[in-house]
Design a protein around this motif. Structure first.
Motif, PDB file in Angstrom:
ATOM      1  N   LYS A  94       0.836  -1.203   0.000  1.00  0.00           N
ATOM      2  CA  LYS A  94       0.000   0.000   0.000  1.00  0.00           C
ATOM      3  C   LYS A  94       0.870   1.251   0.000  1.00  0.00           C
ATOM      4  CE  LYS A  94      -3.926  -2.092   2.390  1.00  0.00           C
ATOM      5  NZ  LYS A  94      -4.836  -2.005   3.566  1.00  0.00           N
ATOM      6  N   PHE A  95       0.445   2.242  -0.791  1.00  0.00           N
ATOM      7  CA  PHE A  95       1.114   3.548  -0.825  1.00  0.00           C
ATOM      8  C   PHE A  95       0.388   4.473   0.171  1.00  0.00           C
ATOM      9  CE2 PHE A  95       2.055   1.657  -4.918  1.00  0.00           C
ATOM     10  CZ  PHE A  95       3.389   1.963  -5.116  1.00  0.00           C
ATOM     11  N   GLY A 123       0.183   8.235  -1.048  1.00  0.00           N
ATOM     12  CA  GLY A 123      -0.371   8.538  -2.356  1.00  0.00           C
ATOM     13  C   GLY A 123      -1.775   9.087  -2.266  1.00  0.00           C
ATOM     14  N   PRO A 124      -2.314   9.665  -3.343  1.00  0.00           N
ATOM     15  CA  PRO A 124      -1.608   9.918  -4.612  1.00  0.00           C
ATOM     16  C   PRO A 124      -0.604  11.063  -4.470  1.00  0.00           C
ATOM     17  CG  PRO A 124      -3.814  10.837  -4.695  1.00  0.00           C
ATOM     18  CD  PRO A 124      -3.720  10.111  -3.391  1.00  0.00           C
ATOM     19  N   THR A 157      -0.589   3.408  -7.241  1.00  0.00           N
ATOM     20  CA  THR A 157      -0.836   4.798  -6.878  1.00  0.00           C
ATOM     21  C   THR A 157      -0.611   5.659  -8.110  1.00  0.00           C
ATOM     22  OG1 THR A 157      -0.310   6.551  -5.310  1.00  0.00           O
ATOM     23  CG2 THR A 157       1.535   5.331  -6.190  1.00  0.00           C
TER      24      THR A 157
END
Length: 789
Positions: free
Chosen positions: A150-151, A154-155, A244
């Protein structure tokens, strides 16, 4: 597999069998003695103790077998009971108290809790006395790849200057995996770019995004949206992934020079355009933005001095402004060369070419009909105040600046010459006197001269003339002030009693010079003499002493004053000298005549004042008496009240006898009462004029017995006959109003006025027959016997 500890002394020993059958690392177990075991002396033992391992996210229907606990004291006869305590010992983990088997009853998630610490106890089933000391062991949750990367940040939003070199760093992205990074490849992430090629690239290990093409141009495309993927299991098949977005904006650099869209501009302006007005606007286009598009403009040719150019900071336009008045007759066109240059030049892009551009601007001046112009806006003229009427003072001149050169007519703005002292010749512009001048009244005249075109009188020019009036000696000198000269009775001969000076309204160039003397007629008087002090002052000197108020209280001394003008003017001014009683210091105490025959110390003025007051009082008394006599004369309309019928509005249905102040009760008279025909109707009678008809009289109609329509007709007819035969009735039409409401009332009339028709006392017994509404009146005025009780 069994892990069996080696025991030096047979006191008991724990054993562990893992569900996986594998032995873990060797750990020294911390013992916690309880009960009677605390009294025993323990000997050092060597343990081989394995951890339990449980696979996370088990989804089977039966409880998951974790492992087995076993004690050497347990002979298998059921006398030993196993007890489990610690984290999740009741909610997650269970133990078979007979066999020591441990099971997990719930699905475990390593990301929530990676391991559980439990305590094991072997006790006697009957007595619950521990047969083994309490020991701890760990159930570790074994990881599986169940979490995608998972980012968390982000975005992403990033920027990079346009025209950047290949491989310029844009931004670094980072993905996190919740799986165990120490076990397998579940948390090992690699990065790749899904969307954004061929402009950008990403480092698989670090997540750094870089430019993949050189010299990207913001003016072509200024924004890119990238999609970056992070995949675990080192990117192998079967790994989980997350994505992302990265929005990359190309920031501007000054890589574009300004350029005019046209090489020539033409503008037309009126020659009457005011100074500081905007003549035109030009703009050089620049594809850059912000500070990189800011301009500086300058005029290169044929314009400095007449025009100026500045930059509009909001629009970056070049604003051409007029600095000097335009004159079509002098110059009717201007050719300007305008240069536009970038204000902020980047040296890195100078090699691209010149960051400036030029254009031509032609300004054409249009002719307008201008008002006449005076050759000299302010003309100064002089004239003597004794100049004769009609003499020429000076001349003003104006011309038409237009090519038509129209003839000019002149006039004076009379608001600047209200008394019309001057005239101006309409054709020549010669100014002359129209009335005699007086410098002492007005020494300077400011005239406004109007010049208008003959063909277009709306075009009017203004010029100004200042006329100074020169002085002549036409005013004689007079005393500077009105002197009040006091002479003491004890004044000695040769004493100066007054010093006088003079003023003259004229203004000689060299200043005033006055000469003082006594006229020949009084030069030889024996009382006073005059001494000229030669400094525009003179002194009045006594020639004798012994002045007495009883003999003469006032002396009048004429004084001759001559000025130094050419011709010289003189005047004789009279000086009044009052004889006064003075103290020893020469200060006057009282002046004027001495009273000889004033009785009781009153002066003549006081006696006159007292006499005047007495006469005034007498006049006022006589006026009051005469006014009172006039008021006693009889007036018919004031002495007698007018009893003519009036319009009365009476809305109150009660109130009794006291409610009679707001209207004339005469209007409520009874119809069956006759009026004395000899009484005047236009005044109020002094005595009652109503008296009852005789009951036996048959000549008068009884209205109560007649129909309604006949009742009213008869009533009005009787009143009309009374008015016709009445010699005292007023000889004019009047509105007759009668308060008659008809007949038919059961109670008949309730008015107390009808009491005049009988001499006997009223009998109110009949009120008892009128019903409940009159019960109160019957009780008050009847005989006391109520029919309602």
């Amino acid at each position: 597999n069994y892990s069996t500890p080696v025991v030096k002394k047979q006191l008991g020993c724990w054993g562990l069998i893992s569900a996986s059958g594998a032995s873990g690392t060797q750990n020294q177990v911390q013992h916690t003695a309880g009960g009677p075991w605390e009294l025993l002396r323990r000997h050092k033992r060597s343990w081989v103790w394995n951890q339990f391992f449980v696979l996370e996210e088990y989804t089977g229907e039966e409880p998951l077998y974790v492992g087995k606990l076993h004690s050497d004291v347990d002979k298998g006869d059921g006398k030993v009971k196993y007890v489990l305590s610690g984290e999740g010992s009741t909610s997650i983990f269970t133990i078979d108290e007979n066999t020591g088997d441990i099971h997990a009853t719930k699905r475990l998630d390593r990301e929530e809790q990676a391991y559980y610490t439990l305590q094991a106890q072997a006790v006697d089933r009957l007595t619950n006395i521990p047969v083994e000391p309490r020991s701890e062991f760990v159930v570790k949750v074994q990881d599986i790849n169940d979490n995608e990367p998972k980012f968390l940040d982000g975005p992403y939003m990033a920027g990079v200057p346009e025209m950047s070199a290949l491989g310029t760093t844009v931004v670094q992205v980072a993905a996190t995996d919740a799986d165990d990074p120490t076990y397998g490849n579940s948390a090992r992430v690699v990065y790749s770019i899904i969307s954004g090629q061929p402009y950008f690239s990403v480092d698989p290990k670090t997540g750094v995004v870089r430019t993949a093409l050189p010299n990207m141009d913001r003016e072509v495309k200024d924004q890119y949206v990238l999609v970056i993927q992070a995949k675990d299991m080192v990117g192998q098949m079967g790994g989980l992934s997350g994505t992302t977005s990265v929005t990359v904006t190309l920031t501007d650099v000054n890589d574009n020079p300004p350029r005019f869209s046209r090489k020539n501009y033409q503008y037309m302006v009126l020659e009457s355009l005011p100074v500081a007005s905007v003549v035109a606007r030009v703009k050089a286009l620049d594809n850059d933005i912000g500070p990189n598009a800011e301009m500086e403009y300058r005029i290169m040719e044929d314009g400095p001095g007449v025009f100026n150019i500045t930059t509009d900071e909001d629009t970056q336009e070049g604003v051409i402004i007029l600095q000097k008045p335009l004159d079509f007759e002098t110059k009717n066109s201007f050719n300007l060369r305008i240069e536009a240059t970038n204000r902020n030049i980047d040296p890195a892009f100078v090699h691209l070419g010149s960051f400036s551009d030029t254009t031509s601007v032609k300004v054409t001046v249009e002719d307008v009909n201008e008002p006449p112009v005076f050759s000299t806006q302010l003309g100064k003229m002089v004239v003597s105040e004794d100049a004769r009427v009609g003499i020429s003072i000076g001349r003003v001149s104006a011309h038409d600046p237009d090519s038509s050169n129209s003839a000019i007519r002149y006039s004076i703005d009379r608001n600047t010459d209200l008394e019309r002292f001057f005239n101006v010749d309409a054709l020549s512009g010669v100014i002359s006197t129209a009335k005699p001048l007086d410098r002492e009244v007005n020494s300077v005249h400011n005239l406004t001269i109007l010049a208008m075109e003959s063909h277009d009188p709306t075009q009017v020019g203004k010029g100004f003339a200042v006329i100074t009036v020169l002085d002549i000696n036409d005013n004689p000198p007079v005393f500077a002030i009105e002197y009040e000269t006091l002479l003491c009775e004890n004044a000695a001969p040769g004493q100066v009693i007054q010093t006088i000076s003079a003023v003259d309204k004229d203004e000689p160039p060299s200043g005033h010079r006055f000469y003082f003397a006594l006229p020949p007629s009084v030069a030889g008087n024996s009382n006073f003499t005059l001494r000229d002090n030669k400094d525009n002052t003179a002194s009045i000197v006594t020639k004798r002493g012994g002045f007495r108020r009883r003999e003469q209280v006032l002396y009048r001394l004429p004084v001759l004053i001559v000025d130094s003008g050419s011709p010289a003017l003189s005047s004789t001014n009279t000086l009044s000298v009052s004889v006064c009683d003075c103290d020893s210091d020469g200060v006057a105490q009282s002046c004027g005549a001495v009273a000889y025959t004033l009785p009781a110390g009153l002066s003549t003025g006081a006696l006159v004042a007292i006499l005047g007051c007495i006469i005034t009082l007498l006049v006022m008394v006589l006026l009051i008496v005469s006014m009172r006599r006039r008021k006693k004369e009889p007036l018919i309309l004031e002495e007698e009240r007018d009893v003519r019928e009036n319009i009365v509005r009476y809305d109150d249905e009660g109130g009794g006898e006291e409610d009679t102040e707001a209207f004339d009760m005469v209007a409520l008279r009874n119809l069956n009462v006759i009026r004395d025909p000899k009484v005047r109707r236009d005044v109020t009678p002094d005595t009652p004029t109503f008296f009852p008809y005789p009951r036996s009289s048959s000549s008068l109609p009884v209205y109560k017995t007649l129909p309604d329509n006949v009742v009213f007709r008869e009533f009005i007819w009787d009143r009309l006959k009374d008015a016709d035969v009445d010699p005292t009735a007023p000889p004019y039409d009047s509105l007759q109003t009668y308060a008659f409401e008809g007949n038919g009332s059961v109670a008949e009339s309730l008015s107390s006025l009808e009491s005049l028709s009988t001499d006997s006392e009223q009998n109110y017994d009949y009120l008892s027959n009128w019903g409940p509404r009159f019960k109160k009146l019957a009780d008050l005025y009847g005989d006391g016997k109520s029919v309602f009780s």
